[in-house]
Design a protein around this motif. Structure first.
Motif, mmCIF file in Angstrom:
data_model
loop_
_atom_site.group_PDB
_atom_site.id
_atom_site.type_symbol
_atom_site.label_atom_id
_atom_site.label_comp_id
_atom_site.label_asym_id
_atom_site.label_seq_id
_atom_site.Cartn_x
_atom_site.Cartn_y
_atom_site.Cartn_z
ATOM 1 N N GLY A 199 0.755 -1.197 0.042
ATOM 2 C CA GLY A 199 0.069 -0.134 0.069
ATOM 3 C C GLY A 199 0.824 1.309 -0.115
ATOM 4 N N ALA B 161 -0.156 4.020 1.150
ATOM 5 C CA ALA B 161 -0.469 4.661 2.289
ATOM 6 C C ALA B 161 0.595 4.570 3.308
ATOM 7 C CB ALA B 161 -1.680 4.413 2.929
ATOM 8 N N THR B 162 1.274 3.238 3.495
ATOM 9 C CA THR B 162 2.276 2.992 4.612
ATOM 10 C C THR B 162 3.544 3.769 4.013
ATOM 11 O OG1 THR B 162 2.255 0.936 3.249
ATOM 12 C CG2 THR B 162 1.940 0.661 5.795
ATOM 13 N N VAL C 288 3.750 6.720 2.525
ATOM 14 C CA VAL C 288 3.527 8.023 2.689
ATOM 15 C C VAL C 288 3.551 8.467 4.106
ATOM 16 C CG1 VAL C 288 1.882 9.986 2.501
ATOM 17 C CG2 VAL C 288 2.269 8.323 0.666
ATOM 18 N N LYS C 289 3.059 7.330 4.982
ATOM 19 C CA LYS C 289 3.089 7.480 6.440
ATOM 20 C C LYS C 289 4.497 7.434 7.080
ATOM 21 C CE LYS C 289 1.025 6.079 10.821
ATOM 22 N NZ LYS C 289 2.214 6.179 11.548
ATOM 23 N N ASP D 97 -0.522 9.534 -2.504
ATOM 24 C CA ASP D 97 -1.052 8.065 -2.304
ATOM 25 C C ASP D 97 -2.482 8.218 -3.388
ATOM 26 O OD1 ASP D 97 -3.014 6.293 0.113
ATOM 27 O OD2 ASP D 97 -2.549 5.676 -1.887
ATOM 28 N N ARG E 241 -6.190 7.666 -2.041
ATOM 29 C CA ARG E 241 -7.151 8.481 -1.473
ATOM 30 C C ARG E 241 -8.399 8.763 -2.355
ATOM 31 N NH1 ARG E 241 -4.263 13.263 0.306
ATOM 32 N NH2 ARG E 241 -6.253 14.008 0.501
ATOM 33 N N ASN F 25 -4.769 1.991 -4.430
ATOM 34 C CA ASN F 25 -4.203 2.149 -3.255
ATOM 35 C C ASN F 25 -2.531 1.726 -3.334
ATOM 36 O OD1 ASN F 25 -4.551 -0.526 -3.214
ATOM 37 N ND2 ASN F 25 -5.442 -0.442 -1.273
ATOM 38 N N LEU G 223 1.706 5.159 -6.191
ATOM 39 C CA LEU G 223 2.277 6.321 -5.500
ATOM 40 C C LEU G 223 2.548 7.646 -6.587
ATOM 41 C CD1 LEU G 223 3.542 7.842 -2.822
ATOM 42 C CD2 LEU G 223 5.794 6.990 -3.697
ATOM 43 N N ASP H 69 -0.233 14.814 4.398
ATOM 44 C CA ASP H 69 -0.760 14.201 5.447
ATOM 45 C C ASP H 69 -1.519 15.307 6.223
ATOM 46 O OD1 ASP H 69 -0.897 13.236 8.504
ATOM 47 O OD2 ASP H 69 -0.630 11.275 7.366
#
Lengths: 446, 138, 501
Positions: free
Chosen positions: A392, A394-395, A397-398, A410, A413, A419, A422, C116
């Motif tokens: 993913g 998202a991981t 980006v986090k 990501d 979103r 998902n 990138l 974010d």
């Protein structure tokens, strides 16, 4: 109050002159029981010293990222120092709409120069003075196409590669036409030309495409234009990064009927998407259906070249309910920053920056292709491209956010099926060290 | 009644008129329609005329189009109910014809009449002259 | 051209060529650092048919020539910082410079909506605080900051109205709009698909209850009102009219263009208003910028919150966030979160005009009071020299017309153009349409008594010129940079972009 010149003595004189005893009488037409008394919950007025502290505190509430590769419709660029310097001049910033041409030649000429540069970039015949932003500009373009095609009720084809925010805004504006919308599928990350040719028929009225698309891919406007020529379809395009027109031809060259886009890259930082202006260009023959302001060149009675707002009867303040739009603005101060930026870049500067953007993105792509887990398609891109991840986005980006920076957007979103995608945008501001940092990060993730 | 040479006051006798300053020339179940000299004078330089398509139908007193001058837009009202047979193709690109020759080259529509009884409700020249003389005095 | 007329020795150059006239091949105005990575040529990676070598016609000028060009252009503009702008309904008040300083803070300026949310807390907090203050002054509980302008706000407001009726299964086809309304009002209704039912301006210059009763039926979706009206007069009947509209389950929309007259005095929600847009570039001092950008936040009563554009801005403890979970929302109306650069300026101003130190008053009240007092003062000074169709106490603006001057062959347009010769931007002319030859004057609270007196002295001088020397007015303006710009020619021979000679 420092913004109000009248002191207590002035107020006494003015009240005397109008024959009133107290300022309360000025509002006698508002029933007393409705007037605000003790029920206004409003903070104490702040002086400049306090305002600076207030905003210092607000800005310190979270750190800004140290590095960002976020694009997806809004882009970071070098804004030359002269842009904010000139934009903040009183005579530009605090002037009114140029309805009185005799004392607004400065604004009018700047708009005329903007219109000209947009026609050059987009390779269209005519540009307006700008609209709110790229998304509403696209919506207005489709509405204009509908007005021009009001006799038929054919399909409105939306490319599956549109920026989802743009598509949402379009659907909001086209609420009464939703049943005519059909989405042209992508093949991978680019419009499926074969599927498109089956849609662009006599059953269709309007085709809407975006290039580069949501994945950063440059669509084949040449092929699309050839297809459109074989039909009666009205072609409306959208572009979120106008710097692409430094290396790619304007959609007007391929036969686009209406070209729209987001102008933010010229003149402003991303500003949460709130320093935007919409690009809108088309052909001369559709002039009367164009929304927004238009500036034209003419002469004054002494034979001097002059500029003026023109074809005003299209607009709401005259045509009222029959107007081409209800719009009552052009984003003038943002547009002004844009025209100053474009003028500073000039032909050579635009070419140099566009080439730099392309080079940075290609550098990233070639290095990231060496990482076996990552997939990057072979479709042509400009300053932005998509990496398909085995996990993913998202991981990732986090993880970067936890380290205080932004590695991209990501795409999950927008749609769950995206998902693992990138979207990475480069800027001429990025250094080699920063590009290498991104490559290392992706190479060693998760 | 001799044609009045004052600007905006030319009212040919052989035509019929409406209170919205349109004129109609009846010919065998059809009518040519345009705006009067009074209307074109009041509007000033006419820059554009938006007319309907052939085949469209309009009821009496419904809006069939618009005429733009520099600073205003005026609506055009059908003097009689009917279907549009012909539209003056020379307008809108030669909109000044409406100023120069409102009753001749500035004609706008030819319609096929649905109800010839409506003709009786139009104003003859002499009544229209009274109307514009009253308005001009205001 | 005579060389003397080309002089750059004067402060205001009479002629400034376009960027394209000044362009010459090989001139550059920009520089980049040397490339650190291999330079890629477009043909290597993009299909040839799409590639362009250069943008034909794009100017080539040095940086300092660009600066000179735009500085000279700016000197041809009139502006608030230059002088008085009596434009009715535009609220040309002072644009505080602290707004500009705060708007340039990098943390706010570089915010990107796809970061974010932990990086967006400053931006979110600014928007949240702005909404709160707007709620405080209007009494409307929920706001959206997405609309980019007043007209955009109207679009959102009427769309919310429509969504409300659809949610209740109401058959609604029309909206009542006063005939004095600004053109954006009916244009908006058409965009949303409502018919317009005009209600006339009564003899007192406001909407009368009986006239609303005549046209009210179950298909009325609501009414769009401006208060004060576009004639500058307080809509005294607005509460009763609101009741009538509510009696058919209609909604009351208030066009906030004239809010400067009542801000801090009364909350529109207390007058019966359900939905309202605010023009922050009018009431809340953000710069007009020569024609934008503005912002048109829309406030609604809490039962309409669910229809607001998505996302809304919420708070949970110390954290701010965007809420996208709004199934009944009218959708997205703007690419991102509205004209945030303007929101920052509006918040700065709103923080400056709150409660006084002793807690007994607010600067909001003083703004409205100053605006209304100044307008009434002008009304008194001009009486007898100009016709005042509704000569009773007005709000923040007063409407006069050219009835007294017409017998000399002088019309509103001549008076307006002559004002320029005296160094003023003209007031709003020929609006509202319900007053023929209207001139609408709104001084705002930003003008001193001396400025008002000077302006009125000039207006009286022009009225005298109309009597004694009308030809001067018919030929005006003659003392400004351009005289009688040929607008007809601009349409007959359209030139909307530069072409080489």
């Amino acid at each position: 109050m420092k913004y109000i010149p009248q002191g207590p003595d002035d107020q006494k004189e003015l009240l005397k002159a109008v024959g009133l005893k107290s300022t309360d009488e000025l509002f006698q037409f508002i029933p007393a029981h409705l007037k605000i008394k003790n029920n206004l919950y409003y903070p104490k007025a702040q002086s400049e010293i306090e305002i600076r502290k207030t905003f210092q505190k607000i800005c310190a509430s979270s750190p800004a990222p140290s590095l960002s590769f976020a694009g997806c419709g809004l882009y970071q660029h070098d804004i030359p120092s002269i842009v904010p310097f000139i934009q903040s001049r009183s005579e530009f910033a605090t002037s009114y709409t140029p309805y009185q041409p005799e004392i607004s030649q400065g604004n009018l000429q700047a708009i005329f120069e903007f219109q000209t540069m947009i026609t050059q970039l987009t390779e269209c015949e005519l540009s307006n003075a700008s609209l709110y932003d790229g998304a509403t500009s696209l919506a207005e373009g489709i509405l204009m196409a509908l007005r021009l095609k009001k006799k038929t009720a054919g399909k409105i084809i939306l490319s599956g590669g549109l920026h989802p925010h743009y598509e949402q805004v379009v659907r909001t504006y086209l609420q009464s036409f939703l049943d005519r919308i059909v989405v042209a599928p992508l093949k991978g990350d680019r419009l499926d030309q074969e599927a498109l040719s089956k849609l662009v028929t006599s059953e269709a009225d309007i085709l809407v495409t975006q290039s580069p698309n949501i994945f950063g891919v440059i669509e084949d406007d040449s092929a699309i234009g050839a297809l459109v020529k074989t039909s009666d379809v009205f072609w409306v395009t959208s572009t979120t990064e106008p710097f692409v027109w430094g290396v790619v031809r304007g959609p007007g060259a391929f036969g686009a009927h209406i070209v729209t886009g987001e102008g933010q890259s010229f003149g402003a930082p991303a500003y949460l998407g709130g320093a935007s202006y919409g690009i809108f260009a088309t052909k001369n023959e559709y002039l009367r259906q164009v929304p927004g302001r238009l500036v034209g060149e003419t002469l004054d009675q002494k034979g001097r070249r002059s500029y003026t707002l023109t074809f005003a009867t299209r607009e709401q303040f005259i045509r009222r309910e029959k107007a081409t739009s209800n719009i009552c603005t052009n984003q003038n101060l943002n547009m002004l920053a844009g025209v100053i930026h474009m003028a500073t870049l000039g032909k050579a500067g635009l070419k140099a920056v566009s080439r730099r953007l392309l080079s940075h993105a290609e550098y990233l792509k070639s290095h990231l292709r060496e990482v076996s887990e990552l997939k990057i398609s072979s479709s042509p891109t400009f300053s932005e491209f998509t990496v398909d991840l085995p996990y993913g986005a998202a991981t990732l980006v986090k993880s970067a956010a936890d380290a205080g920076w932004v590695c991209g957007v990501d795409l999950g979103r927008f749609k769950p099926e995206w998902n693992k995608k990138l979207l990475i945008a480069t800027s001429e501001l990025h250094t080699k060290a920063e590009l290498d940092r991104l490559v290392d990060f992706l190479r060693t993730a998760p | 009644m001799a044609a009045n040479k004052e600007p905006g006051m030319h009212v040919p006798e052989h035509l019929l008129y409406t209170k919205n300053h349109e004129w109609a020339r009846i010919e065998d179940g059809t009518a040519y329609v345009g705006i009067t000299d009074y209307a074109q004078h009041a509007l000033g330089d006419i820059t554009y005329v938006e007319l309907p398509e052939e085949g469209q139908s309009f009821n009496k007193e419904k809006v069939f189009g618009t005429v733009d001058s520099l600073k205003t837009v005026a609506e055009l009202y059908a003097p009689l109910t009917g279907e549009v047979l012909e539209v003056n193709a020379k307008l809108p690109s030669n909109a000044e014809q409406v100023n120069e020759d409102p009753y001749g080259e500035g004609w706008m529509l030819k319609i096929e009449l649905s109800d010839e009884k409506e003709i009786e409700q139009l104003l003859p020249a002499i009544e229209y002259v009274k109307l514009i003389q009253k308005q001009a005095k205001k | 051209m005579n060389l003397l007329e080309r002089t750059t020795g004067t402060l205001v150059s009479p002629e400034e060529p376009t960027l394209f006239d000044k362009s010459k091949a090989g001139r550059i105005g920009y520089s980049l650092p040397a490339p650190e990575v291999p330079e890629v040529v477009a043909e290597q990676v993009i299909p040839k048919a799409l590639v362009r070598d250069e943008v034909l016609g794009f100017p080539e000028i040095s940086e300092n020539e660009v600066v000179r060009h735009f500085v000279r252009l700016s000197q041809k503009n009139y502006s608030i910082d230059t002088g008085f702008y009596p434009l009715g309904s535009c609220t040309m008040k002072y644009n505080p410079k602290i707004n500009e300083e705060i708007a340039r803070l990098p943390v706010l300026a570089q915010s990107h909506p796809f970061w974010d949310e932990r990086f967006l807390q400053p931006a979110l907090e600014v928007q949240f605080q702005l909404q709160n203050l707007l709620s405080a002054v209007t009494g409307l509980e929920s706001f959206t900051l997405q609309p980019s302008a007043g007209a955009h706000g109207e679009y959102v407001g009427i769309k919310i109205m429509r969504a409300y009726h659809e949610s209740r299964g109401n058959k609604k086809t029309k909206v009542i709009v006063p005939d004095s309304a600004h053109g954006t009002n009916p244009a908006t209704c058409t965009m949303i698909g409502y018919d317009i039912v005009p209600v006339p301006t009564g003899p007192r210059g406001i909407v009368e209850i009986e006239d609303v009763k005549k046209i009210l039926d179950s298909e009325v979706a609501g009414i769009m009102m401006t208060n004060p009206s576009t004639l500058g007069l307080f809509e005294e009947n607005i509460s009763q009219i609101a009741e009538l509209i509510h009696s058919v389950d209609g909604l009351v929309y208030m066009d906030g263009a004239n809010f400067n007259a009542i801000v801090g005095i009364v909350k529109p929600a207390d007058l019966g208003v359900d939905i309202m847009h605010i023009n922050v570039h009018k009431t809340f001092s953000t710069p007009h910028g020569g024609g934008g950008p503005g912002a048109g936040p829309v406030g609604v009563r809490s039962h309409l919150k669910k229809f607001l554009p998505t996302p809304t801005i919420e708070r949970s403890g110390e954290r701010f966030f965007y809420d996208y979970n709004l199934p009944d929302s009218i959708g997205k109306v703007s690419g991102y979160h509205g004209t945030f650069a303007i929101h920052v300026r509006a918040l700065t101003y709103m923080l400056s005009i709150g409660t006084t130190a002793d807690g007994k008053d607010t600067y909001l009240r003083r703004i409205a009071t100053g605006a209304v007092l100044n307008a009434n003062y002008i009304r008194h000074r001009l009486r007898g020299h100009y016709n005042i169709p509704y000569d009773h106490p007005c709000g923040h603006e007063v409407v006069i017309n050219d009835d007294f001057q017409q017998k000399f062959g002088v019309k509103t347009i001549h008076i307006a153009k002559r004002l320029m010769d005296y160094g003023y931007h003209p007031m709003t002319v020929y609006f509202p349409l319900v007053v023929p030859g209207a001139m609408m004057i709104e001084p705002t609270e930003s003008e001193s008594k001396e400025t008002l007196d000077q302006f009125c002295d000039v207006m009286i001088a022009i009225a005298n010129e109309a009597k004694e020397n009308p030809e001067i007015l018919l030929n005006a303006p003659t003392r400004v940079n351009r005289e009688k710009v040929d607008e007809l020619r601009a349409q007959k021979q359209p030139r909307l972009s530069w072409k080489p000679a």
